[in-house]
Scaffold this motif. Sequence first.
Motif, short mmCIF file in Angstrom:
data_model
loop_
_atom_site.label_atom_id
_atom_site.label_comp_id
_atom_site.label_asym_id
_atom_site.label_seq_id
_atom_site.Cartn_x
_atom_site.Cartn_y
_atom_site.Cartn_z
N VAL A 121 0.30 -1.55 -0.16
CA VAL A 121 0.04 -0.28 -0.25
C VAL A 121 1.13 1.56 -0.34
O VAL A 121 2.21 1.09 0.92
CB VAL A 121 -1.16 0.01 1.14
CG1 VAL A 121 -1.59 1.12 0.73
CG2 VAL A 121 -2.42 -1.28 1.07
N TYR A 122 0.30 2.52 -0.70
CA TYR A 122 1.34 3.20 -1.52
C TYR A 122 0.88 4.74 -0.41
O TYR A 122 -0.50 4.13 0.14
CB TYR A 122 1.76 3.96 -2.83
CG TYR A 122 2.59 2.16 -2.73
CD1 TYR A 122 3.98 2.55 -3.05
CD2 TYR A 122 2.33 1.35 -3.70
CE1 TYR A 122 4.72 1.45 -3.62
CE2 TYR A 122 2.77 -0.03 -4.08
CZ TYR A 122 4.20 1.09 -4.16
OH TYR A 122 5.37 -0.58 -4.43
N PRO A 123 1.33 5.57 0.15
CA PRO A 123 0.66 6.83 0.64
C PRO A 123 -0.37 7.38 -0.35
O PRO A 123 -1.53 7.32 0.15
CB PRO A 123 1.83 8.34 0.53
CG PRO A 123 3.66 7.44 0.87
CD PRO A 123 2.62 5.86 -0.18
N GLU A 182 -0.72 -2.78 -4.53
CA GLU A 182 -0.60 -4.13 -5.29
C GLU A 182 -0.44 -5.24 -5.00
O GLU A 182 0.15 -4.73 -3.66
CB GLU A 182 1.01 -3.47 -6.26
CG GLU A 182 0.98 -2.12 -6.37
CD GLU A 182 1.07 -1.82 -7.83
OE1 GLU A 182 0.65 -2.93 -8.71
OE2 GLU A 182 1.08 -1.27 -8.78
N LEU A 183 -1.01 -5.83 -5.22
CA LEU A 183 -0.87 -7.28 -4.49
C LEU A 183 0.50 -7.71 -5.01
O LEU A 183 0.59 -7.92 -6.79
CB LEU A 183 -1.81 -8.12 -5.62
CG LEU A 183 -1.70 -9.22 -5.16
CD1 LEU A 183 -2.74 -9.22 -3.24
CD2 LEU A 183 -3.44 -9.50 -5.74
N ASP A 184 0.79 -8.51 -4.37
CA ASP A 184 2.51 -9.15 -4.81
C ASP A 184 2.17 -10.68 -3.90
O ASP A 184 1.45 -10.98 -3.37
CB ASP A 184 3.33 -8.39 -4.52
CG ASP A 184 5.27 -8.46 -5.35
OD1 ASP A 184 4.61 -9.60 -5.51
OD2 ASP A 184 6.23 -7.43 -5.65
N TRP A 218 -8.22 -0.45 3.38
CA TRP A 218 -9.28 -1.37 3.93
C TRP A 218 -10.00 -2.59 3.55
O TRP A 218 -10.61 -3.46 4.55
CB TRP A 218 -10.40 0.29 4.12
CG TRP A 218 -11.08 -0.23 2.78
CD1 TRP A 218 -11.20 0.92 1.46
CD2 TRP A 218 -12.27 -0.75 1.95
NE1 TRP A 218 -11.45 0.61 0.97
CE2 TRP A 218 -12.67 -0.36 1.04
CE3 TRP A 218 -13.18 -1.69 2.78
CZ2 TRP A 218 -13.55 -0.45 0.57
CZ3 TRP A 218 -14.30 -1.73 1.89
CH2 TRP A 218 -13.89 -1.51 1.21
N TRP A 219 -10.55 -2.65 2.60
CA TRP A 219 -10.99 -3.78 2.04
C TRP A 219 -9.50 -4.77 1.84
O TRP A 219 -10.54 -6.24 2.71
CB TRP A 219 -10.93 -3.21 0.46
CG TRP A 219 -11.98 -4.79 -0.30
CD1 TRP A 219 -13.72 -4.58 0.12
CD2 TRP A 219 -11.58 -5.38 -0.50
NE1 TRP A 219 -13.40 -6.41 -0.46
CE2 TRP A 219 -12.98 -7.34 -1.28
CE3 TRP A 219 -10.13 -6.42 -0.91
CZ2 TRP A 219 -12.45 -8.15 -1.64
CZ3 TRP A 219 -10.32 -7.73 -1.84
CH2 TRP A 219 -11.09 -8.52 -2.01
N GLU A 224 -2.25 -9.77 4.50
CA GLU A 224 -1.12 -9.17 4.97
C GLU A 224 -1.22 -7.67 4.15
O GLU A 224 -1.13 -7.58 2.96
CB GLU A 224 0.30 -10.37 5.17
CG GLU A 224 1.46 -10.00 5.35
CD GLU A 224 1.18 -9.61 7.05
OE1 GLU A 224 1.67 -9.12 7.78
OE2 GLU A 224 0.38 -11.11 7.01
N ILE A 225 -0.31 -7.21 5.31
CA ILE A 225 -0.14 -5.41 4.77
C ILE A 225 1.11 -5.15 4.55
O ILE A 225 1.99 -5.06 5.92
CB ILE A 225 -1.35 -4.31 5.18
CG1 ILE A 225 -2.65 -4.67 4.50
CG2 ILE A 225 -1.12 -2.96 4.69
CD1 ILE A 225 -3.49 -4.69 3.69
#
Length: 171
Positions: free
Chosen positions: A101-103, A108-110, A140-141, A148-149
């Motif tokens: 997650v970017y600001p 992006e899924l990885d 949020w979703w 994992e974030i």
Amino acid sequence: MSYLERSTDEAGYPAMDFEVFYQQGISCFVWGLPKPLVRQAFKRVCADQQAKGKVVAMWQVRAFVYGLSGRYGGGTLKRMSPEGYQWPSPPDRSWETIVCVYPNGACELDFVHPVSRMFWSEDNGFLVLPTEDYALMGRWWFEEMGFEIMVMQPLMEVRVCDSLPPHLKLV
């Protein structure tokens, strides 16, 4: 008592203990999550319930399954993922799914390998998500669904340089 009778309280308002499980199932349905990610989402909603000191009842499990079928009072919901979209699965069991997650809100899924600490995207590019609309599928979703974030800080910079003079003194 049918589990659907628990969907509203005495005044006819939605019962949140039912609704949270039902909505989690609906979210799995509309985005077409595969079984491993559905299990992950179910574990997350159960963990949230237990963190509140509540026990997960069988009627709540049924509410999740009812949502997972895409059904509601007026019929069946439409899927939001594009026709033919398949969620990526790790190349083998050693890779873990992660969302970067970017600001600016971009997600992006990885996949990440816990031993080598390599990201799948280093050699293969990021994985495709069913939407790039952060209002529909943002941090949020992914958190609600148990992903994992990893919060990214692209403005940080690493430099290799000669050592600086010490700033601590011997006592």
